[in-house]
Design an enzyme around this catalytic site. Sequence first.
Site: not given
Length: 399
Positions: A208, A276, A303, A323, A337, A341
């Site tokens: 990315n 990802d 992971p 983040f 998120k 998470k």
Amino acid sequence: MLAGKRILLIIGGGIAAYKCLDLIRRLSERGASVTPVMTAAAAEFVTPLSVSALAGEKVFTALFDLTAEAEMGHIELSRSADLVVVAPATADLMGKMAHGRADDLASTLLMATDTPVLIAPAMNVRMWEHAATQRNLKTLKEDGIRVVGPNEGGMACGEYGPGRMAEPMEIVEAIAGALGEGPLKGRRILVTSGPTHEPIDPVRYIANRSSGAQGTAIGAALAALGAEVIFVTGPADVPPPEGVQVVRVESAREMEAAVQAALPVDAGVFAAAVADWRVAQASDRKLKKTREGLPVFELAENPDILAGVSQMGEGRPGLVVGFAAETDDVIPHATAKRARKGCDWIVANDVSPATGIMGGTENAVVLITGEGAESWPRMGKADVARALAARIAAELETS
């Protein structure tokens, strides 16, 4: 936090010299003693009388002070302090330091010292970006010189960009960190940064646009507050910060292993832009074009490092910060998120192309906590890092 510490403050000749009056006051309030040295050019911006009055000490300006030099005064000055601070560190002073010149009291002290040195650069943006200044900066860092700033902002000359001297309290925090006396003294903090590269074959990979700039700034800001920082970085465009333990990785699986090896820590800041997915079966040879058509890749999920650390039981860091880089509905996506998470905080931002944030020098973030969403103004990535580091220090102090 600086009680009893002795600071030798070398004031260079720039408009930012006026900030040193406040810096001296802030250091004195915290119990430090300041011995001031001024270059001839510095006296064009602030008076030795003002500096002396605030420091409560004689201001040293001349190398050839016969009374002092009879006792090798410049040698004693250079070695009796706990830290030498150069603020503002002008382009000229940085050049002298990098090339070993000693033609006045300030540069002679810097050559003669065996004491750690911290510089706060300040100059016009074009001078800061000049190749010679950047070469000198690289040399000074390689020599072990610590650096705080410069910040971005408007200049006295009317231009805008990097080159403003760090603010007095930022320098105080950097001094405390250099002396191991900051608010994060004794704290061990993990920071992940940069992208990951997931191989397709020996010459191609999935990645990315993350430059690693924000993660590097966070690592530097935490170290400046006295933390022991374990900095796990993918192949970023920017170099890692000074004064941290650097662990270099390539792939997400390598990053996960490095994170697990770094535990336990007091806090984890997961700023890395981890891919990802990866190619399930990467080729060990370069793939060639064939008449059989395009290759088909089967992807496998990488992971989830943030979730793994956030949801671990025994050994979980006291504070876990994730983040979220979003292109739309930033707050709803980041809030979801955080819940998914299991981390304590999420630092979210809009990285759609129009913002210029991905790979740029500025950031505009929203801090998502259990209390809700807090939008921060757009600012330089170093400023974001310092604000986040201060919040982390405050949170760990109360935990």
